[in-house]
Design an enzyme around this catalytic site. Structure first.
Site, PDB file in Angstrom:
ATOM      1  N   GLU A  31       0.875  -1.165   0.000  1.00 27.32           N
ATOM      2  CA  GLU A  31       0.000   0.000   0.000  1.00 27.32           C
ATOM      3  C   GLU A  31       0.920   1.225   0.000  1.00 27.32           C
ATOM      4  O   GLU A  31       1.808   1.315   0.851  1.00 27.32           O
ATOM      5  CB  GLU A  31      -0.892   0.002   1.250  1.00 27.32           C
ATOM      6  CG  GLU A  31      -1.926   1.098   1.155  1.00 27.32           C
ATOM      7  CD  GLU A  31      -2.802   1.255   2.383  1.00 27.32           C
ATOM      8  OE1 GLU A  31      -2.792   0.365   3.258  1.00 27.32           O
ATOM      9  OE2 GLU A  31      -3.486   2.286   2.442  1.00 27.32           O
ATOM     10  N   ARG A 256       5.405 -13.120   9.692  1.00 26.14           N
ATOM     11  CA  ARG A 256       6.015 -11.792   9.549  1.00 26.14           C
ATOM     12  C   ARG A 256       7.441 -11.840  10.062  1.00 26.14           C
ATOM     13  O   ARG A 256       7.761 -12.639  10.940  1.00 26.14           O
ATOM     14  CB  ARG A 256       5.290 -10.777  10.439  1.00 26.14           C
ATOM     15  CG  ARG A 256       3.995 -10.292   9.948  1.00 26.14           C
ATOM     16  CD  ARG A 256       3.447  -9.283  10.952  1.00 26.14           C
ATOM     17  NE  ARG A 256       3.908  -7.939  10.648  1.00 26.14           N
ATOM     18  CZ  ARG A 256       3.338  -7.158   9.755  1.00 26.14           C
ATOM     19  NH1 ARG A 256       2.315  -7.565   9.062  1.00 26.14           N
ATOM     20  NH2 ARG A 256       3.796  -5.936   9.537  1.00 26.14           N
ATOM     21  N   LYS A 266       4.597   0.757   9.459  1.00 25.76           N
ATOM     22  CA  LYS A 266       4.663   2.004   8.701  1.00 25.76           C
ATOM     23  C   LYS A 266       4.013   3.147   9.457  1.00 25.76           C
ATOM     24  O   LYS A 266       4.480   4.276   9.409  1.00 25.76           O
ATOM     25  CB  LYS A 266       3.946   1.826   7.363  1.00 25.76           C
ATOM     26  CG  LYS A 266       4.833   1.279   6.273  1.00 25.76           C
ATOM     27  CD  LYS A 266       4.113   1.302   4.936  1.00 25.76           C
ATOM     28  CE  LYS A 266       3.235   0.087   4.784  1.00 25.76           C
ATOM     29  NZ  LYS A 266       2.583  -0.021   3.484  1.00 25.76           N
TER      30      LYS A 266
HETATM   31  P1  ATP Z   1       2.743  -2.121   8.031  1.00 23.40           P
HETATM   32  O1  ATP Z   1       2.073  -2.990   9.051  1.00 23.40           O
HETATM   33  O2  ATP Z   1       4.158  -1.796   8.324  1.00 23.40           O
HETATM   34  O3  ATP Z   1       1.940  -0.921   7.645  1.00 23.40           O
HETATM   35  P2  ATP Z   1       1.618  -3.513   5.895  1.00 23.40           P
HETATM   36  O4  ATP Z   1       1.531  -4.972   5.997  1.00 23.40           O
HETATM   37  O5  ATP Z   1       0.378  -2.768   6.122  1.00 23.40           O
HETATM   38  O6  ATP Z   1       2.822  -3.029   6.757  1.00 23.40           O
HETATM   39  P3  ATP Z   1       1.691  -3.395   3.079  1.00 23.40           P
HETATM   40  O7  ATP Z   1       2.156  -2.300   2.215  1.00 23.40           O
HETATM   41  O8  ATP Z   1       0.260  -3.726   3.103  1.00 23.40           O
HETATM   42  O9  ATP Z   1       2.187  -3.041   4.525  1.00 23.40           O
HETATM   43  O10 ATP Z   1       2.560  -4.715   2.855  1.00 23.40           O
HETATM   44  C1  ATP Z   1       2.914  -5.221   1.604  1.00 23.40           C
HETATM   45  C2  ATP Z   1       3.325  -6.646   1.811  1.00 23.40           C
HETATM   46  O11 ATP Z   1       4.425  -6.743   2.702  1.00 23.40           O
HETATM   47  C3  ATP Z   1       2.209  -7.477   2.394  1.00 23.40           C
HETATM   48  O12 ATP Z   1       2.116  -8.674   1.659  1.00 23.40           O
HETATM   49  C4  ATP Z   1       2.630  -7.701   3.802  1.00 23.40           C
HETATM   50  O13 ATP Z   1       2.126  -8.897   4.284  1.00 23.40           O
HETATM   51  C5  ATP Z   1       4.157  -7.697   3.693  1.00 23.40           C
HETATM   52  N1  ATP Z   1       4.776  -7.336   4.963  1.00 23.40           N
HETATM   53  C6  ATP Z   1       4.584  -6.200   5.681  1.00 23.40           C
HETATM   54  N2  ATP Z   1       5.279  -6.238   6.841  1.00 23.40           N
HETATM   55  C7  ATP Z   1       5.944  -7.422   6.862  1.00 23.40           C
HETATM   56  C8  ATP Z   1       6.821  -8.070   7.791  1.00 23.40           C
HETATM   57  N3  ATP Z   1       7.164  -7.492   8.941  1.00 23.40           N
HETATM   58  N4  ATP Z   1       7.315  -9.291   7.471  1.00 23.40           N
HETATM   59  C9  ATP Z   1       6.979  -9.876   6.310  1.00 23.40           C
HETATM   60  N5  ATP Z   1       6.152  -9.336   5.403  1.00 23.40           N
HETATM   61  C10 ATP Z   1       5.633  -8.117   5.661  1.00 23.40           C
HETATM   62 MG    MG Z   2      -1.331  -3.416   4.840  1.00 19.54          MG
END
Ligand code: ATP
Ligand code: MG
Length: 540
Positions: A31, A256, A266
């Site tokens: 995102e 994760r 984020k």
């Molecule tokens: P945040 O919680 O930091 O906002 P998010 O999961 O909302 O992260 P996205 O932009 O939606 O951020 O994530 C894109 C991809 O990265 C998704 O498939 C998500 O599952 C993966 N991802 C995000 N954080 C991690 C992590 N700590 N370990 C592994 N994969 C991750």
């Molecule tokens: Mg997300």
């Protein structure tokens, strides 16, 4: 790239063997609401790595369905960071490009009696949802006719209602043991200018509805995501099947990446940026990929770390020392060794007559060892900590009456030293031992130790930025765990060769640590970020 036989690859191997799938297509779906962090690096390595392993494709797809938080700055940083990490996507796609098709899918659900417009407020929806132990209750709007729903949904799109006044909900089961299946909202009304579609839409699809459709539209076979989506998989499948995508993509969840003392959200990283606690998203202390690039982490070290962290089915916490171990491992092979003196005191060579070039090895671990020249002369600098007028026990450097080797040059022997009024050493006088360079007849003389030095005449003044972890150890709230003074700035004297360094060149400053030239290095701006120390505590 992830090695063989992780559980995702086991699933794929099996499905390929049984003919359930004939190709592997994945996507990385960020995102664009912030910069990518080291957690995303793990997802990137898995998404791109899995596709590569099977000769398949991997799309970069922006999951841009939440306009109020998204921005083109983030879109651009994400591309730059993925490329820097060393991956290339097959197609660059945007969920927002599918808004019309998603709308059509929602209409088709309404026509099948599988979605309805609900007038409940967000609070009312929450209250009627029930709990883990009690079922939810049906909305009074649940049995609206298909005709009425079609009209209301069209009017939602046309802007006839205020934000939040109505939602479109999937009609599933208010008593499902899985709360995600209790008539989830699939469209909301939101007036926010989207970074791509502008003000064309005032309704936006919710993640759980949008994501399976995005995957299905792109012919993704494996939708790899993190474990928190496991409970959403029944909804993912419900949307996919009821919108006519069978068999469609398969969602597989992995653990994760969590790292001690490292913020992996984020939302919270953005807070640090917005409150000015760090110097933007690319601050070298940030666990963002942009921050790590500024810090001097080699991308191959991050990939090696992600591979070693592995693809697991249950969440754990990784030691931050493990990441640093891979950084050090990579730099140990690639970084030239140079000499920098952080807290200089003068070292006068009383018997030196003229300047003299000495050849110093650049990197003992390089495939082909190369040398550079440094100038030995009458006035040098050494570090204050490398001379002790009254040495503590086991002190291995220069002392009154003692000898020490100057790295790459001669052995020097103490003559005398001078102090200021407060008793601080200001200058040390030594004589050098002729023929004590490596290979010389006196080279074998026993000395206490080897120290770095620079020539006062041609050394350059450099600035060193040194960093601590942003977070103190522990597991409390991030807000209470910020390390005070996590950035320290020093000035130092560096050997002349560093005037020629390029932005992002990485070095081992011998006996000090690994340092990386800042992005704006050059033209008199001689600044380095400390990458990591020399001592490896991983696995100890
Ligand atoms: P945040 O919680 O930091 O906002 P998010 O999961 O909302 O992260 P996205 O932009 O939606 O951020 O994530 C894109 C991809 O990265 C998704 O498939 C998500 O599952 C993966 N991802 C995000 N954080 C991690 C992590 N700590 N370990 C592994 N994969 C991750
Ligand atoms: Mg997300």
């Amino acid at each position: 790239m992830e090695g063989s036989g992780n559980f995702i690859e086991d699933i794929i191997d099996d499905e390929l063997a049984r003919g359930v799938v004939t190709e592997v297509a994945t996507r990385f779906p960020p995102e664009p609401n912030g910069y990518l962090h080291i957690g995303h690096a793990k997802a990137i390595c898995i998404d791109f790595g899995t596709a590569a392993k099977y000769g398949g494709r991997c799309n970069l797809r922006y999951d841009d369905t939440n306009p109020s938080k998204e921005d083109v700055e983030y879109v651009n940083s994400i591309k730059r960071d993925i490329e820097w990490l060393g991956f290339k996507w097959d197609a660059e796609l945007y969920a927002s490009d599918y808004f019309e098709r998603m709308y059509d899918c929602a209409v088709s659900l309404i026509k099948k009696g599988l979605a309805y417009v609900c007038d409940y407020s967000a609070d009312e929806i929450r209250q009627s949802r029930g709990t883990l132990t009690s079922p939810g209750t049906d909305s009074p709007y649940r049995n609206r006719s298909v005709e009425e729903n079609l009209t209301l949904f069209r009017q939602m799109r046309e802007g006839k209602f205020a934000d939040g006044e109505k939602t479109l909900r999937a009609k599933i089961d208010m008593s499902s043991p899985n709360i995600n299946m209790r008539d989830p909202v699939i469209y909301r009304i939101l007036r926010a200018t989207h970074h791509r579609t502008g003000d064309k839409w005032c309704i936006y699809p919710m993640y759980d509805f949008a994501h399976p459709l995005e995957d299905a539209f792109e012919g993704i076979t494996y939708s790899l995501c993190t474990l928190e989506f496991e409970d959403h998989r029944p909804l993912y499948d419900w949307v996919k099947v009821n919108c006519g995508f069978v068999p469609g993509p398969r969602q597989i969840e992995f653990a994760r990446l969590n790292i001690k003392r490292t913020i992996m959200s984020k939302r919270y990283l953005k807070k640090l940026v917005d409150e000015g606690r760090v110097d933007g998203w690319s601050d070298p202390r940030m666990p963002t990929l942009s921050g790590m690039r500024e810090r001097g982490y080699p991308p191959e070290a991050i990939r090696a770390f992600c591979a070693a962290a592995g693809v697991a089915k249950s969440n754990g916490e990784t030691e931050v020392a493990m990441l640093e171990h891979f950084v050090r491992d990579s730099l140990n092979k690639s970084a030239d060794r140079v000499m920098v003196v952080k807290d200089p005191i003068k070292l006068n060579i009383v018997n030196a007559v003229a300047d003299e070039e000495c050849l110093v090895e650049n990197n003992p671990n390089a495939d082909e060892v190369t040398y550079r020249s440094v100038t030995f002369g009458k006035e040098l600098y050494i570090d204050r900590s490398d001379f002790a007028a009254e040495p503590p026990p086991k002190y291995k450097r220069l002392v009154p009456g003692g000898t020490v080797r100057l790295k790459g040059a001669y052995i020097v022997k103490y003559v005398s030293h001078e102090c200021d009024a407060d008793g601080n050493v200001t200058e040390v006088n030594c004589e050098y031992i002729p023929d004590s360079k490596s290979g010389g007849v006196n080279a074998g003389m026993k000395v206490k130790g080897v120290i770095q030095w620079v020539n006062a005449k041609d050394s350059i003044d450099v600035t060193l930025n040194e960093y601590d972890y942003l977070l103190l150890d522990g597991d409390g709230d991030f807000n209470d765990r910020l390390t005070p003074d996590s950035k320290k700035v020093y000035s130092a004297k560096a050997e002349a060769s560093l005037a020629l360094a390029k932005p992002y060149d990485r070095f081992q400053f011998i006996r000090m640590g690994y340092y990386s030239a800042v992005g704006s290095y050059g033209e008199g701006r001689y600044e380095f970020n400390m990458v990591t120390g020399l001592k490896d505590s991983y696995g100890k």
